[in-house]
Design a protein around this motif. Sequence first.
Motif, PDB file in Angstrom:
ATOM      1  N   LYS A 107      -5.286   7.995 -10.034  1.00 26.40           N
ATOM      2  CA  LYS A 107      -4.328   7.426  -8.960  1.00 26.40           C
ATOM      3  C   LYS A 107      -4.028   5.668  -9.488  1.00 26.40           C
ATOM      4  O   LYS A 107      -3.548   5.221  -9.391  1.00 26.40           O
ATOM      5  CB  LYS A 107      -5.526   6.934  -8.085  1.00 26.40           C
ATOM      6  CG  LYS A 107      -6.274   8.628  -7.047  1.00 26.40           C
ATOM      7  CD  LYS A 107      -4.530   8.819  -6.200  1.00 26.40           C
ATOM      8  CE  LYS A 107      -4.749  10.903  -6.256  1.00 26.40           C
ATOM      9  NZ  LYS A 107      -5.979  10.330  -4.771  1.00 26.40           N
ATOM     10  N   ASN A 147      -3.846  -3.814   7.269  1.00 32.21           N
ATOM     11  CA  ASN A 147      -2.622  -3.179   6.629  1.00 32.21           C
ATOM     12  C   ASN A 147      -1.436  -4.189   7.068  1.00 32.21           C
ATOM     13  O   ASN A 147      -0.456  -3.862   6.366  1.00 32.21           O
ATOM     14  CB  ASN A 147      -2.181  -2.306   6.863  1.00 32.21           C
ATOM     15  CG  ASN A 147      -1.844  -1.693   5.787  1.00 32.21           C
ATOM     16  OD1 ASN A 147      -1.756  -1.096   4.701  1.00 32.21           O
ATOM     17  ND2 ASN A 147      -0.506  -0.238   6.585  1.00 32.21           N
ATOM     18  N   TYR A 179      -9.088   3.215   6.985  1.00 34.18           N
ATOM     19  CA  TYR A 179      -8.363   3.309   5.774  1.00 34.18           C
ATOM     20  C   TYR A 179      -7.320   3.544   5.654  1.00 34.18           C
ATOM     21  O   TYR A 179      -6.643   4.275   5.563  1.00 34.18           O
ATOM     22  CB  TYR A 179      -9.221   4.191   4.586  1.00 34.18           C
ATOM     23  CG  TYR A 179      -8.780   4.319   3.226  1.00 34.18           C
ATOM     24  CD1 TYR A 179      -8.450   2.846   2.232  1.00 34.18           C
ATOM     25  CD2 TYR A 179      -8.617   5.552   2.235  1.00 34.18           C
ATOM     26  CE1 TYR A 179      -8.135   2.874   1.235  1.00 34.18           C
ATOM     27  CE2 TYR A 179      -8.500   5.379   0.990  1.00 34.18           C
ATOM     28  CZ  TYR A 179      -8.150   4.033   0.769  1.00 34.18           C
ATOM     29  OH  TYR A 179      -7.578   4.379  -0.516  1.00 34.18           O
ATOM     30  N   CYS A 180      -5.818   2.702   4.925  1.00 37.01           N
ATOM     31  CA  CYS A 180      -4.951   3.057   4.866  1.00 37.01           C
ATOM     32  C   CYS A 180      -4.152   2.615   3.164  1.00 37.01           C
ATOM     33  O   CYS A 180      -3.693   3.293   2.995  1.00 37.01           O
ATOM     34  CB  CYS A 180      -4.382   1.582   5.656  1.00 37.01           C
ATOM     35  SG  CYS A 180      -4.358   1.673   6.930  1.00 37.01           S
ATOM     36  N   GLY A 181      -5.545   2.260   2.138  1.00 31.19           N
ATOM     37  CA  GLY A 181      -5.355   2.204   1.225  1.00 31.19           C
ATOM     38  C   GLY A 181      -5.120   1.509   0.300  1.00 31.19           C
ATOM     39  O   GLY A 181      -6.166   0.698   0.682  1.00 31.19           O
ATOM     40  N   LYS A 217      -3.700   6.783  -2.924  1.00 32.54           N
ATOM     41  CA  LYS A 217      -4.559   6.295  -1.980  1.00 32.54           C
ATOM     42  C   LYS A 217      -5.938   7.366  -2.249  1.00 32.54           C
ATOM     43  O   LYS A 217      -6.100   7.793  -1.997  1.00 32.54           O
ATOM     44  CB  LYS A 217      -4.295   6.763  -0.624  1.00 32.54           C
ATOM     45  CG  LYS A 217      -5.181   6.382   0.847  1.00 32.54           C
ATOM     46  CD  LYS A 217      -4.590   6.873   1.882  1.00 32.54           C
ATOM     47  CE  LYS A 217      -4.791   7.052   2.946  1.00 32.54           C
ATOM     48  NZ  LYS A 217      -4.815   7.338   4.269  1.00 32.54           N
ATOM     49  N   GLN A 266      -9.499   8.045  -3.031  1.00 31.58           N
ATOM     50  CA  GLN A 266     -10.841   8.011  -1.839  1.00 31.58           C
ATOM     51  C   GLN A 266     -11.628   9.660  -1.921  1.00 31.58           C
ATOM     52  O   GLN A 266     -10.994  10.073  -2.897  1.00 31.58           O
ATOM     53  CB  GLN A 266      -9.962   8.250  -0.784  1.00 31.58           C
ATOM     54  CG  GLN A 266      -9.192   9.425   0.134  1.00 31.58           C
ATOM     55  CD  GLN A 266      -9.381   9.663   1.369  1.00 31.58           C
ATOM     56  OE1 GLN A 266      -8.011   8.292   1.941  1.00 31.58           O
ATOM     57  NE2 GLN A 266      -9.610   9.827   2.231  1.00 31.58           N
ATOM     58  N   THR A 275       0.462  -1.596   0.250  1.00 35.57           N
ATOM     59  CA  THR A 275      -0.004   0.490   0.367  1.00 35.57           C
ATOM     60  C   THR A 275       0.522   1.422  -0.031  1.00 35.57           C
ATOM     61  O   THR A 275       0.454   2.130  -0.635  1.00 35.57           O
ATOM     62  CB  THR A 275      -1.088  -0.428   1.414  1.00 35.57           C
ATOM     63  OG1 THR A 275      -0.297   0.093   2.326  1.00 35.57           O
ATOM     64  CG2 THR A 275      -1.959  -1.324   1.490  1.00 35.57           C
TER      65      THR A 275
END
Length: 321
Positions: free
Chosen positions: A229, A279, A306-308, A210, A212, A205
């Motif tokens: 992205k 993650n 949310y991390c990726g 990222k 969103q 990640t």
Amino acid sequence: MNRTSQIIEVAKQTIKTESEAIANLVNLVDNEFAHAVETIYNSKGRVVITGIGKSANIATKIVATLNSTGTPAIFMHAADAIHGDLGTILKDDVVICISKSGNTPEIKVLVPLIKSRGNKLLAITSNKESFLGVQANYVMHAYAEKEACPNNLAPTTSTTAQLVVGDALAMALLDLRGFSSKDFARFHPGGSLGKKLYLRVSDLTSLNSKPQVTPDTDVRKVIVEISEKLLGVTAVVENNKIVGIITDGDLRRMLTREENIKGLTAKDIMTANPKKIHNDAMAVEAMELMDKNGITQILAEENGVYCGVVHIHNLTKEGII
């Protein structure tokens, strides 16, 4: 018998001959084998493995197996040893000599030189009563009644037996050392096997952008986010938590279904409660989850945040797939 049938018959007979010899090795694993393993395990030095001809080739493979499973080992060619390379052997090293007959001229010259230095000498040989077998501290018996070669000349069954005994030795040492999958990963950091054991979702990640949007983001801005992205997907996030996902496939289906997209927002086309992964999970777990659900991207989170994104291309690039 036609040529095709003859080829098949020879191949089958070769495999049969060698498999029978390997099966018989089970009966030859004895206290001497155990003492040989203990000698290496208790040694403060390395394992130096030597041989000549095809046995030398087998020696290099056993060296590689030992090194990759926690036992430091090096190869020394028997012919080179008696012409200057004997200095390879250090004080605390254990030497393994591999020879089918145990009576070759090079072995007869080399063995007394090794013993005069005070090093422990182990043997992998088909003939326990040979010069090597008698002189060695312990013998790991790799008996082969006959070669697969119809002339009983080309080393085939005998070298296979040596290789199997070497594997048995390496696995016995691995077991004594408690060598784990994490240890294996440390010894194989660049290979796909190692990466499956140490590469985490967070490692992937961190390589990606990222994407969103919020549930109220206009569809046009959703399209821009996915395009910019370059991952074919965006998370739908509210208060840092994943509430949905939109893929480029969702966009295509929307355009097929809707004549007028004005006024549509992310929440109108997103898939709620998408598949997610922690993650800190292993990358191979992400691969398994994607494969199970027939998807090519998965969202990652940590403590609900949310991390990726992990994309299947990440896994392919790292050699996980």
